[in-house]
Design a protein around this motif. Structure first.
Motif, PDB file in Angstrom:
ATOM      1  N   UNK A 162       0.753  -1.290   0.049  1.00  0.00           N
ATOM      2  CA  UNK A 162      -0.122  -0.026  -0.013  1.00  0.00           C
ATOM      3  C   UNK A 162       0.838   1.179  -0.229  1.00  0.00           C
ATOM      4  N   UNK A 163       2.336   1.201   0.081  1.00  0.00           N
ATOM      5  CA  UNK A 163       3.067   2.449   0.233  1.00  0.00           C
ATOM      6  C   UNK A 163       3.111   2.856   1.565  1.00  0.00           C
ATOM      7  N   UNK A 164       3.962   3.822   1.808  1.00  0.00           N
ATOM      8  CA  UNK A 164       4.107   4.530   2.915  1.00  0.00           C
ATOM      9  C   UNK A 164       3.854   5.980   3.079  1.00  0.00           C
ATOM     10  N   UNK A 165       3.640   6.864   4.260  1.00  0.00           N
ATOM     11  CA  UNK A 165       3.479   8.016   4.248  1.00  0.00           C
ATOM     12  C   UNK A 165       4.969   8.493   3.940  1.00  0.00           C
ATOM     13  N   UNK A 166       5.016   9.785   3.336  1.00  0.00           N
ATOM     14  CA  UNK A 166       6.357  10.425   2.936  1.00  0.00           C
ATOM     15  C   UNK A 166       7.065  10.549   4.060  1.00  0.00           C
ATOM     16  N   UNK A 167       8.511  10.234   4.090  1.00  0.00           N
ATOM     17  CA  UNK A 167       9.477  10.409   5.166  1.00  0.00           C
ATOM     18  C   UNK A 167       9.326   9.362   6.346  1.00  0.00           C
ATOM     19  N   UNK A 177      15.243  -4.824   1.625  1.00  0.00           N
ATOM     20  CA  UNK A 177      15.264  -4.283   2.801  1.00  0.00           C
ATOM     21  C   UNK A 177      14.344  -3.226   3.323  1.00  0.00           C
ATOM     22  N   UNK A 178      13.693  -3.263   4.164  1.00  0.00           N
ATOM     23  CA  UNK A 178      12.833  -2.110   4.570  1.00  0.00           C
ATOM     24  C   UNK A 178      13.133  -1.541   5.909  1.00  0.00           C
ATOM     25  N   UNK A 179      13.287  -0.336   5.788  1.00  0.00           N
ATOM     26  CA  UNK A 179      13.596   0.571   7.224  1.00  0.00           C
ATOM     27  C   UNK A 179      12.357   1.482   7.441  1.00  0.00           C
ATOM     28  N   UNK A 180      11.797   1.420   8.626  1.00  0.00           N
ATOM     29  CA  UNK A 180      10.966   2.191   9.334  1.00  0.00           C
ATOM     30  C   UNK A 180      11.332   3.215   9.857  1.00  0.00           C
ATOM     31  N   UNK A 181      11.099   4.393   9.652  1.00  0.00           N
ATOM     32  CA  UNK A 181      11.727   5.763  10.218  1.00  0.00           C
ATOM     33  C   UNK A 181      11.004   6.515  11.454  1.00  0.00           C
ATOM     34  N   UNK A 182      11.365   6.808  12.426  1.00  0.00           N
ATOM     35  CA  UNK A 182      10.647   7.589  13.381  1.00  0.00           C
ATOM     36  C   UNK A 182      11.705   8.878  13.846  1.00  0.00           C
ATOM     37  N   UNK A 183      11.063  10.015  14.014  1.00  0.00           N
ATOM     38  CA  UNK A 183      12.122  10.890  14.412  1.00  0.00           C
ATOM     39  C   UNK A 183      12.843  10.679  15.538  1.00  0.00           C
ATOM     40  N   UNK A 184      14.199  11.036  15.637  1.00  0.00           N
ATOM     41  CA  UNK A 184      15.184  10.701  16.845  1.00  0.00           C
ATOM     42  C   UNK A 184      15.200   9.379  17.131  1.00  0.00           C
ATOM     43  N   UNK A 185      14.867   8.561  16.620  1.00  0.00           N
ATOM     44  CA  UNK A 185      14.649   7.118  16.757  1.00  0.00           C
ATOM     45  C   UNK A 185      16.039   6.282  15.865  1.00  0.00           C
ATOM     46  N   UNK A 202       6.158   0.069  17.823  1.00  0.00           N
ATOM     47  CA  UNK A 202       5.804  -0.841  16.726  1.00  0.00           C
ATOM     48  C   UNK A 202       3.933  -0.594  16.955  1.00  0.00           C
ATOM     49  N   UNK A 203       3.615  -1.340  18.099  1.00  0.00           N
ATOM     50  CA  UNK A 203       2.001  -1.478  18.221  1.00  0.00           C
ATOM     51  C   UNK A 203       1.710  -0.104  18.527  1.00  0.00           C
ATOM     52  N   UNK A 204       2.401   0.664  19.388  1.00  0.00           N
ATOM     53  CA  UNK A 204       1.658   1.920  19.964  1.00  0.00           C
ATOM     54  C   UNK A 204       1.781   2.922  18.884  1.00  0.00           C
ATOM     55  N   UNK A 205       2.323   2.915  17.930  1.00  0.00           N
ATOM     56  CA  UNK A 205       2.412   3.839  16.752  1.00  0.00           C
ATOM     57  C   UNK A 205       1.292   3.634  15.606  1.00  0.00           C
ATOM     58  N   UNK A 206       0.527   2.771  16.071  1.00  0.00           N
ATOM     59  CA  UNK A 206      -0.347   2.370  14.717  1.00  0.00           C
ATOM     60  C   UNK A 206      -1.654   3.416  14.786  1.00  0.00           C
ATOM     61  N   UNK A 207      -1.833   3.960  13.642  1.00  0.00           N
ATOM     62  CA  UNK A 207      -2.515   4.795  13.164  1.00  0.00           C
ATOM     63  C   UNK A 207      -3.902   4.575  12.846  1.00  0.00           C
ATOM     64  N   UNK A 208      -4.926   5.407  12.611  1.00  0.00           N
ATOM     65  CA  UNK A 208      -6.338   5.263  12.250  1.00  0.00           C
ATOM     66  C   UNK A 208      -6.160   4.614  10.817  1.00  0.00           C
ATOM     67  N   UNK A 209      -5.194   5.004   9.772  1.00  0.00           N
ATOM     68  CA  UNK A 209      -5.001   4.411   8.585  1.00  0.00           C
ATOM     69  C   UNK A 209      -4.486   3.170   8.540  1.00  0.00           C
ATOM     70  N   UNK A 210      -3.528   2.764   9.730  1.00  0.00           N
ATOM     71  CA  UNK A 210      -3.054   1.182   9.901  1.00  0.00           C
ATOM     72  C   UNK A 210      -4.092   0.485  10.285  1.00  0.00           C
ATOM     73  N   UNK A 211      -4.933   0.981  11.049  1.00  0.00           N
ATOM     74  CA  UNK A 211      -5.965   0.091  11.546  1.00  0.00           C
ATOM     75  C   UNK A 211      -7.174  -0.413  10.283  1.00  0.00           C
TER      76      UNK A 211
END
Length: 324
Positions: free
Chosen positions: A44-49, A73-81, A201-210
């Protein structure tokens, strides 16, 4: 020669090739190489950034223009992490440097906070790659299982599940029901974020993810249990179960999963989490499924003890590695 193409958007052809590669690797290794969240981002793609895709292709040196996708490979990016990544190499193309090429690409693309890489299952290749790169384990996610249905030649096998019991105080304030699509989404996202505030991973789920998960073939609201605070209408806790049609490496028939159990911080230590867990387990048992599995952080000793007390045992583990 390996070339790694890094992008925030996969082409339809790349998407098809990567999904086929992941399926082939899962069949070969007996464990899925990419998480559900990563597969959703591929499809489905990912949000920019928020994510980066690394596609490894083997470019022949013979002068032809043809190339083959040999790794991903896939990398998920979270600010300051640190980036949280996964990688997979085609079964027939391993031990040829493609894994190192992907690891170099991930490391070179990572932010200043660094990089961590998940390996699903303690497969020989993943252990060898991490060791040769000088990486060590920084986190472990236990995979636990419990037999729900005994076999005729195994007397006593299968779970003997107790009734879910709530204290009078909790029972008077809550009602357990199933999830209502189109109604409960925003409230669930809020409770999930509070319940897993320390679990990115779990706590960051958004309305779109659900909503993406609601559109998956496996989604079944009758297996998604909600504890509602009758005074406020808020969600006090939940147990979301899942059925794996492919057997998830446990059987040649569907098996169940304790997909997510969460309790709002205000309701912790009330017995609500255990009761919700049992409600979901009994639902899976009543479906006649042979096994149920779950994932739990190995450092969450309270949760591990709870699941062990219900009859679960450790089956395998996912390991997160990082450079020393």
């Amino acid at each position: 020669m390996t070339h790694v193409h890094t992008t925030e958007t996969l082409t339809p052809e790349e998407t098809e090739a990567v999904l086929a590669l992941a399926e082939a690797a899962g069949d070969h290794d007996g464990v899925a190489p990419l998480s559900e969240q990563t597969l959703l981002r591929i499809r489905h793609g990912a949000r920019p950034g928020t994510a980066r895709f690394h596609v490894a292709v083997d470019q022949p040196s013979s002068g032809t223009n043809s190339s083959e996708v040999v790794g991903f490979a896939f990398s998920a990016r979270t600010p300051d992490e640190p980036d949280s990544a996964e990688l997979v190499v085609a079964p027939g193309r391993r031990r040829q440097g493609h894994g190192f090429a992907l690891l170099r690409s991930l490391s070179g693309d990572a932010p200043a906070a660094g990089l961590r890489v998940w390996a699903h299952g303690r497969t020989e290749g993943a252990v060898a790659l991490a060791a040769s790169a000088g990486w060590t384990q920084v986190r472990g996610l236990l995979k636990m299982r419990m037999r729900l249905r005994g076999e005729a030649h195994q007397p006593g096998a299968g779970a003997a599940l107790p009734e879910p019991v709530l204290s009078d105080a909790v029972g008077e304030r809550t009602v357990i029901r199933t999830f209502r699509p189109g109604v409960d989404e925003e409230a669930w996202v809020a409770t999930n974020a509070a319940a897993f505030a320390d679990h990115p991973e779990q706590g960051g789920l958004t309305l779109e993810d659900l909503r993406e998960r609601e559109n998956e073939d496996w989604f079944a609201p009758e297996g998604f249990f909600i504890a509602e605070d009758t005074a406020t209408g808020a969600i006090a806790g939940f147990h979301w179960t899942k059925v794996h049609a492919d057997g998830a490496g446990l059987a040649n028939e569907p098996v169940g999963e304790v997909y997510a159990v969460g309790v709002d911080p205000a309701w912790r230590r009330t017995g609500l989490g255990r009761a919700l867990t049992l409600v979901g387990l009994r639902h899976l048992h009543e479906r006649g499924l042979p096994w149920v599995l779950l994932y739990v952080d190995e450092e969450n000793r309270a949760a591990v003890r709870l699941y062990e007390s219900l009859g679960f045992s450790v089956w395998d583990a996912d390991v997160m590695y990082a450079a020393q």
